[in-house]
Design a protein around this motif. Sequence first.
Motif, mmCIF file in Angstrom:
data_model
loop_
_atom_site.group_PDB
_atom_site.id
_atom_site.type_symbol
_atom_site.label_atom_id
_atom_site.label_comp_id
_atom_site.label_asym_id
_atom_site.label_seq_id
_atom_site.Cartn_x
_atom_site.Cartn_y
_atom_site.Cartn_z
ATOM 1 N N ASP A 1 0.686 -1.341 -0.036
ATOM 2 C CA ASP A 1 -0.007 0.015 -0.055
ATOM 3 C C ASP A 1 0.736 1.290 -0.057
ATOM 4 O O ASP A 1 0.613 2.336 -0.611
ATOM 5 N N ILE A 2 1.873 1.286 0.716
ATOM 6 C CA ILE A 2 2.696 2.407 0.971
ATOM 7 C C ILE A 2 3.423 2.845 -0.504
ATOM 8 O O ILE A 2 3.568 3.819 -1.072
ATOM 9 N N VAL A 3 4.007 1.508 -1.284
ATOM 10 C CA VAL A 3 4.556 1.909 -2.336
ATOM 11 C C VAL A 3 3.507 2.055 -3.535
ATOM 12 O O VAL A 3 3.763 3.132 -4.262
ATOM 13 N N GLY A 4 2.520 1.334 -3.365
ATOM 14 C CA GLY A 4 1.568 1.864 -4.547
ATOM 15 C C GLY A 4 0.728 3.109 -4.344
ATOM 16 O O GLY A 4 0.625 4.002 -5.443
ATOM 17 N N ALA A 5 0.627 3.830 -3.132
ATOM 18 C CA ALA A 5 0.328 5.252 -2.853
ATOM 19 C C ALA A 5 1.312 6.153 -3.201
ATOM 20 O O ALA A 5 1.043 7.107 -3.790
ATOM 21 N N THR A 11 4.404 12.941 -4.930
ATOM 22 C CA THR A 11 4.690 13.767 -3.877
ATOM 23 C C THR A 11 4.313 13.540 -2.411
ATOM 24 O O THR A 11 4.329 14.261 -1.570
ATOM 25 N N LEU A 12 3.753 12.435 -2.313
ATOM 26 C CA LEU A 12 3.314 11.745 -0.911
ATOM 27 C C LEU A 12 4.408 11.757 0.252
ATOM 28 O O LEU A 12 5.718 11.452 -0.262
ATOM 29 N N PRO A 13 4.149 12.519 1.231
ATOM 30 C CA PRO A 13 5.376 12.316 2.141
ATOM 31 C C PRO A 13 5.391 11.086 2.983
ATOM 32 O O PRO A 13 4.351 10.389 3.158
ATOM 33 N N LEU A 14 6.712 10.746 2.945
ATOM 34 C CA LEU A 14 6.679 9.571 3.870
ATOM 35 C C LEU A 14 7.590 9.791 5.118
ATOM 36 O O LEU A 14 8.777 8.972 5.327
ATOM 37 N N GLU A 15 7.044 10.524 6.037
ATOM 38 C CA GLU A 15 8.000 10.922 7.138
ATOM 39 C C GLU A 15 8.311 9.815 7.975
ATOM 40 O O GLU A 15 9.500 9.661 8.471
ATOM 41 N N ALA A 16 7.538 8.720 8.127
ATOM 42 C CA ALA A 16 7.846 7.771 9.187
ATOM 43 C C ALA A 16 9.019 6.793 8.782
ATOM 44 O O ALA A 16 9.910 6.829 9.570
ATOM 45 N N ILE A 17 9.064 6.896 7.632
ATOM 46 C CA ILE A 17 10.034 5.825 6.918
ATOM 47 C C ILE A 17 11.403 6.925 6.769
ATOM 48 O O ILE A 17 12.525 6.085 6.994
ATOM 49 N N GLN A 65 3.455 4.507 8.998
ATOM 50 C CA GLN A 65 3.472 5.116 7.639
ATOM 51 C C GLN A 65 2.328 4.983 6.862
ATOM 52 O O GLN A 65 1.654 5.916 6.357
ATOM 53 N N TRP A 66 1.721 3.701 7.077
ATOM 54 C CA TRP A 66 0.355 3.341 6.585
ATOM 55 C C TRP A 66 -0.571 3.958 7.170
ATOM 56 O O TRP A 66 -1.374 4.583 6.117
ATOM 57 N N ARG A 67 -0.483 4.064 8.321
ATOM 58 C CA ARG A 67 -1.601 4.892 9.094
ATOM 59 C C ARG A 67 -1.486 6.343 8.560
ATOM 60 O O ARG A 67 -2.916 7.100 8.619
ATOM 61 N N ASP A 68 -0.571 6.861 8.657
ATOM 62 C CA ASP A 68 -0.529 8.228 7.976
ATOM 63 C C ASP A 68 -1.140 8.608 6.635
ATOM 64 O O ASP A 68 -1.866 9.443 6.362
#
Length: 221
Positions: A1-5, A11-17, A65-68
Amino acid sequence: DIVGATAVKPTLPLEAIRQHDPATERLLRHRGVALYTPERMDYFGQDAEFGRSLWGLPDEVVFAQWRDIVTQQPDAYLRHRWEVFRWVFTTPKIDSCLPMHVGVGGPEDLAASLGIAIAADPADQALYNYATWFFDTPLYSHVFYALIALVCAGVLLWRREAADLVIVAMLLSALAFAASFAVISIACDYRYLYFLDLAALAGLLYLALDPPYGRLRRRLR
């Protein structure tokens, strides 16, 4: 889901990762997105470095990250999930969705210990060739079987006899099961929604054995 989104919204922020491991975030944005397809997640394994980085992330980081993404970027999440569900439910390229398997397959060491040869004999190949004639027809379409299930459920709810409600419950549970893949699907493998197809056929057979118009005719008499 994270990669797909991230694939549908670069431009999706991935702050947790990023906070946990900036190198993994960069790999995800570049190599992960390049490997991504809504068809299936298996292609991630084609890049050993990316695979190690992705699966090496702690569970709590992945969940955060998924929850965000789900709570803060629902548009990217829903667009990604819709594409994944479209692939498993409508199978736009049926050959890519493994509609059937013939022969014997499995881990080589296990097959050897059982004395089983991993192979497909001419009869298996003939069966597969026969099945290919139907791959692009309604016989290999979950959408077709979903429509059958809906029609059968509607007719049985209209008739509403005690046994009918059992079949309705089966049909509605099959539709709900198929709908759950909008959240959990990871590949378009045709076998994932066999329950829907079989339930629809069972409902159709039930109606064929005791059609409602027969009972209506008897009542009018």
